[in-house]
Structure formats: C-alpha cells, structure tokens
Design a protein around this motif. Structure first.
Motif, PDB file in Angstrom:
ATOM      1  N   UNK A  33      74.633  84.938 -52.615  1.00  0.00           N
ATOM      2  CA  UNK A  33      75.651  85.448 -53.537  1.00  0.00           C
ATOM      3  C   UNK A  33      76.972  84.711 -53.330  1.00  0.00           C
ATOM      4  N   UNK A  34      77.272  84.311 -52.103  1.00  0.00           N
ATOM      5  CA  UNK A  34      78.504  83.568 -51.826  1.00  0.00           C
ATOM      6  C   UNK A  34      78.587  82.251 -52.585  1.00  0.00           C
ATOM      7  N   UNK A  35      77.452  81.719 -52.990  1.00  0.00           N
ATOM      8  CA  UNK A  35      77.422  80.436 -53.694  1.00  0.00           C
ATOM      9  C   UNK A  35      77.725  80.565 -55.185  1.00  0.00           C
ATOM     10  N   UNK A  36      77.814  81.785 -55.696  1.00  0.00           N
ATOM     11  CA  UNK A  36      78.098  82.004 -57.111  1.00  0.00           C
ATOM     12  C   UNK A  36      79.554  81.621 -57.378  1.00  0.00           C
ATOM     13  N   UNK A  37      79.790  80.791 -58.389  1.00  0.00           N
ATOM     14  CA  UNK A  37      81.146  80.274 -58.594  1.00  0.00           C
ATOM     15  C   UNK A  37      82.168  81.296 -59.113  1.00  0.00           C
ATOM     16  N   UNK A  38      81.757  82.261 -59.897  1.00  0.00           N
ATOM     17  CA  UNK A  38      82.688  83.208 -60.502  1.00  0.00           C
ATOM     18  C   UNK A  38      82.905  84.407 -59.588  1.00  0.00           C
TER      19      UNK A  38
END
Length: 88
Positions: A33-38
């Motif tokens: 989830x940390x890799x999600x840009x928004x």
C-alpha cells in the motif's frame, strides 16, 4: 504429575504458526500500500486493511482463518498486479 510452565492462554504451535502467517500477510499488504502514489488512496486502503484485520482478530476457527488468509493473499496479489500495471 508435571506442572506446565506455560500460561493458560498460550498458543499451540499450529496457532502460533498461523498467527505468524496472518501477521506476515498484514505487513506485506501495508508495504504494498505504501507504493500507491496517491495519498488519499493509500490512506483509504490502509484504513480498510487495518479495519478488516481488527474486525477478524478474535476469530478462532482454523478453517475460517485459512479462508481469510487466502482472501488476503488474493487481495495482495491483485494490488501488486495493479501497481505493476500502473508502473509504481
């Protein structure tokens, strides 16, 4: 008669191993989830994951836990595939 030194609420080996699997999936999910840009999407998914794991933390039926673990793995793989397709 031997007296056990384990506390009455000690987990069996099977329960302990299953707990480790659940915690591992939870950590992997939060890392992905940390890799999600928004930021708003990250916050939404992080809150969703936390709520799902909290809601089910008192479950003791081994079959139900295995089923939920399978679902969590599926969600994790879907998220990872989506992140790869999005180039994140």
């Amino acid at each position: 008669m031997a007296v056990s030194r384990l506390p009455p609420a000690a987990l069996s080996l099977k329960q302990f191993l299953q707990r480790q699997k659940v915690l591992g999936v939870y950590r992997d999910l939060l890392r992905s989830i940390r890799r999600i840009p928004t930021e708003s999407d990250r916050r939404y998914l992080r809150d969703w994951a936390r709520e799902e794991f909290k809601r089910n933390k008192t479950e003791t039926d081994q079959d139900v836990i295995r089923m939920m673990l399978t679902q969590a793995h599926n969600h994790l793989e879907d998220l990872r595939r989506s992140l790869v397709l999005a180039g994140c």
